[in-house]
Design a protein around this motif. Structure first.
Motif, PDB file in Angstrom:
ATOM      1  N   UNK A  84      -4.056  -9.472  28.681  1.00  0.00           N
ATOM      2  CA  UNK A  84      -5.319  -8.863  29.108  1.00  0.00           C
ATOM      3  C   UNK A  84      -6.283  -8.869  27.921  1.00  0.00           C
ATOM      4  N   UNK A  85      -7.568  -9.100  28.165  1.00  0.00           N
ATOM      5  CA  UNK A  85      -8.531  -9.100  27.059  1.00  0.00           C
ATOM      6  C   UNK A  85      -8.569  -7.748  26.353  1.00  0.00           C
ATOM      7  N   UNK A  86      -8.747  -7.796  25.040  1.00  0.00           N
ATOM      8  CA  UNK A  86      -8.961  -6.577  24.265  1.00  0.00           C
ATOM      9  C   UNK A  86     -10.456  -6.298  24.211  1.00  0.00           C
ATOM     10  N   UNK A  87     -10.832  -5.080  24.553  1.00  0.00           N
ATOM     11  CA  UNK A  87     -12.243  -4.685  24.604  1.00  0.00           C
ATOM     12  C   UNK A  87     -12.410  -3.389  23.822  1.00  0.00           C
ATOM     13  N   UNK A  88     -13.416  -3.354  22.960  1.00  0.00           N
ATOM     14  CA  UNK A  88     -13.742  -2.129  22.222  1.00  0.00           C
ATOM     15  C   UNK A  88     -15.102  -1.612  22.679  1.00  0.00           C
ATOM     16  N   UNK A  89     -15.150  -0.326  22.988  1.00  0.00           N
ATOM     17  CA  UNK A  89     -16.406   0.329  23.373  1.00  0.00           C
ATOM     18  C   UNK A  89     -16.734   1.382  22.327  1.00  0.00           C
ATOM     19  N   UNK A  90     -18.006   1.796  22.307  1.00  0.00           N
ATOM     20  CA  UNK A  90     -18.442   2.777  21.323  1.00  0.00           C
ATOM     21  C   UNK A  90     -17.623   4.051  21.371  1.00  0.00           C
ATOM     22  N   UNK A  91     -17.408   4.639  20.202  1.00  0.00           N
ATOM     23  CA  UNK A  91     -16.536   5.816  20.089  1.00  0.00           C
ATOM     24  C   UNK A  91     -16.985   6.955  21.004  1.00  0.00           C
ATOM     25  N   UNK A  92     -18.270   7.162  21.129  1.00  0.00           N
ATOM     26  CA  UNK A  92     -18.791   8.263  21.942  1.00  0.00           C
ATOM     27  C   UNK A  92     -19.340   7.790  23.281  1.00  0.00           C
ATOM     28  N   UNK A  93     -19.064   6.549  23.620  1.00  0.00           N
ATOM     29  CA  UNK A  93     -19.604   5.995  24.858  1.00  0.00           C
ATOM     30  C   UNK A  93     -18.816   6.499  26.065  1.00  0.00           C
ATOM     31  N   UNK A  94     -19.533   6.801  27.116  1.00  0.00           N
ATOM     32  CA  UNK A  94     -18.875   7.220  28.350  1.00  0.00           C
ATOM     33  C   UNK A  94     -18.191   6.014  28.972  1.00  0.00           C
ATOM     34  N   UNK A  95     -16.951   6.195  29.393  1.00  0.00           N
ATOM     35  CA  UNK A  95     -16.192   5.070  29.936  1.00  0.00           C
ATOM     36  C   UNK A  95     -16.781   4.605  31.260  1.00  0.00           C
ATOM     37  N   UNK A  96     -17.052   3.319  31.345  1.00  0.00           N
ATOM     38  CA  UNK A  96     -17.592   2.720  32.558  1.00  0.00           C
ATOM     39  C   UNK A  96     -16.437   2.268  33.450  1.00  0.00           C
ATOM     40  N   UNK A  97     -16.524   2.551  34.742  1.00  0.00           N
ATOM     41  CA  UNK A  97     -15.479   2.156  35.682  1.00  0.00           C
ATOM     42  C   UNK A  97     -15.633   0.685  36.022  1.00  0.00           C
ATOM     43  N   UNK A  98     -14.579  -0.082  35.803  1.00  0.00           N
ATOM     44  CA  UNK A  98     -14.597  -1.517  36.083  1.00  0.00           C
ATOM     45  C   UNK A  98     -13.381  -1.881  36.915  1.00  0.00           C
ATOM     46  N   UNK A  99     -13.509  -2.964  37.676  1.00  0.00           N
ATOM     47  CA  UNK A  99     -12.395  -3.444  38.495  1.00  0.00           C
ATOM     48  C   UNK A  99     -11.526  -4.456  37.746  1.00  0.00           C
ATOM     49  N   UNK A 100     -11.906  -4.785  36.528  1.00  0.00           N
ATOM     50  CA  UNK A 100     -11.210  -5.821  35.767  1.00  0.00           C
ATOM     51  C   UNK A 100     -10.284  -5.191  34.732  1.00  0.00           C
ATOM     52  N   UNK A 101      -9.099  -5.795  34.580  1.00  0.00           N
ATOM     53  CA  UNK A 101      -8.086  -5.242  33.683  1.00  0.00           C
ATOM     54  C   UNK A 101      -8.367  -5.636  32.235  1.00  0.00           C
ATOM     55  N   UNK A 102      -8.087  -4.709  31.324  1.00  0.00           N
ATOM     56  CA  UNK A 102      -8.231  -5.008  29.901  1.00  0.00           C
ATOM     57  C   UNK A 102      -7.407  -4.007  29.109  1.00  0.00           C
ATOM     58  N   UNK A 103      -7.261  -4.271  27.812  1.00  0.00           N
ATOM     59  CA  UNK A 103      -6.702  -3.299  26.868  1.00  0.00           C
ATOM     60  C   UNK A 103      -7.886  -2.684  26.146  1.00  0.00           C
ATOM     61  N   UNK A 104      -8.113  -1.396  26.374  1.00  0.00           N
ATOM     62  CA  UNK A 104      -9.349  -0.757  25.930  1.00  0.00           C
ATOM     63  C   UNK A 104      -9.139  -0.025  24.606  1.00  0.00           C
ATOM     64  N   UNK A 105     -10.109  -0.180  23.714  1.00  0.00           N
ATOM     65  CA  UNK A 105     -10.114   0.501  22.420  1.00  0.00           C
ATOM     66  C   UNK A 105     -11.449   1.207  22.246  1.00  0.00           C
ATOM     67  N   UNK A 106     -11.445   2.264  21.435  1.00  0.00           N
ATOM     68  CA  UNK A 106     -12.681   2.960  21.098  1.00  0.00           C
ATOM     69  C   UNK A 106     -12.901   2.896  19.597  1.00  0.00           C
ATOM     70  N   UNK A 107     -14.139   2.743  19.193  1.00  0.00           N
ATOM     71  CA  UNK A 107     -14.431   2.690  17.768  1.00  0.00           C
ATOM     72  C   UNK A 107     -15.897   2.394  17.532  1.00  0.00           C
ATOM     73  N   UNK A 108     -16.254   2.315  16.251  1.00  0.00           N
ATOM     74  CA  UNK A 108     -17.618   1.933  15.878  1.00  0.00           C
ATOM     75  C   UNK A 108     -17.775   0.436  16.132  1.00  0.00           C
TER      76      UNK A 108
END
Length: 292
Positions: A84-108
């Motif tokens: 599954x793709x690795x995806x990083x979103x902003x540390x304080x970002x609200x999680x967006x609901x998606x239908x696609x699978x990924x490995x999610x990370x949070x950070x700057x």
């Protein structure tokens, strides 16, 4: 105004609503959705129906590709593609609901063409991947000129917290002379075995002979070669290789050849073989079973 499908194709297969509206009327977007020429993969993110690229997955979460997914996106050598793709979103970002699978990370997040920056990508890989796989990515980045060794070392020393030591070790071991991912993994196995002095792409030459070997140790006069199946695609290629290996032996070099399976799947075989040759030990009579 452009066709929405053409806009998505030019955008790598996906785009946000705001990006599409710069070129496409809202009415055309609604019609394309109704006709199933495009699909909504997350709130405010649209893609082509057959597009499941890692970049689309990252956009659907409002993030960027990271770790080995970012390395692939940047054109670097990756030993194993993640399921599954690795995806990083902003540390304080609200999680967006998606239908696609990924490995999610949070950070700057500092974006570089839809992915984390090259330096950040390498340090993320150093923290999460086995040393041998991370070294292949680092060598590739150095070879392609995406980063310099000094840039990577400075960034590794600046890290605070978990992963700092691994990042420094990887930055110190990186070498742009490595010619392939398999060669990098082979060198990692050698380093993990505690053996120093092997030079990537060492030239061995005299008046009658020239060879460039994957790894060579000038003092021990040992050559290590990482051989892929595709390398011997013809009888002539095999003949040249045989002649090359005999010439090395005639000049006092001990040659050890390793397949992809030997290097990648059997983490102890390279060290065992190297130690036996280096110390002059005979091969043990009842070795552990190895991958076929």
């Amino acid at each position: 105004m452009a066709d929405v499908v053409e806009v998505l194709q030019r955008s790598g297969g996906s785009a946000t609503y705001a990006q599409l509206r710069e070129y496409v009327p809202a009415r055309d977007l609604r019609i394309a959705l109704a006709e199933e020429r495009i699909k909504r993969v997350a709130k405010g993110v649209y893609a082509l129906p057959l597009d499941v690229s890692p970049l689309t997955v990252a956009r659907s979460y409002g993030g960027v590709l990271s770790h080995e997914s970012a390395a692939e996106h940047l054109g670097l050598d990756v030993v194993t593609t993640p399921l599954k793709p690795h995806v990083t979103v902003g540390r304080n970002q609200r999680r967006r609901i998606s239908r696609l699978a990924c490995t999610l990370h949070w950070g700057d997040v500092a974006e570089f063409d839809g992915a984390t920056t090259p330096v950040r990508t390498l340090l993320d890989c150093a923290r999460t991947l086995p040393f041998c796989e991370a070294l292949a990515i680092v060598d590739s980045a150095l070879r392609k000129g995406l980063v310099t060794r000094d840039e990577l070392l400075d960034a590794a020393f600046a890290v605070r917290g978990p992963g700092r030591a691994r990042g420094i070790k990887l930055a110190e071991a990186g070498d742009p002379r490595a010619a392939s991912a398999l060669e990098s993994v082979l060198r990692a196995r050698v380093l993990e075995a505690g053996c120093r002095g092997f030079v990537p792409q060492l030239v061995i030459a005299d008046d009658d002979f020239f060879a460039r070997v994957d790894l060579g140790h000038p003092e021990l006069r040992i050559v290590l070669e990482a051989d892929s199946f595709a390398y011997h695609a013809s009888r002539e290629a095999l003949r040249r290789d045989c002649r090359r290996y005999v010439n090395l032996a005639m000049r006092g070099w001990t040659l050890l050849r390793f397949s992809w399976e030997d290097v990648v799947l059997d983490d102890g075989w390279v060290a065992e073989a190297l130690a036996a040759v280096r110390d002059g030990r005979p091969r043990r009579q009842n070795p552990r079973k190895r991958a076929a």
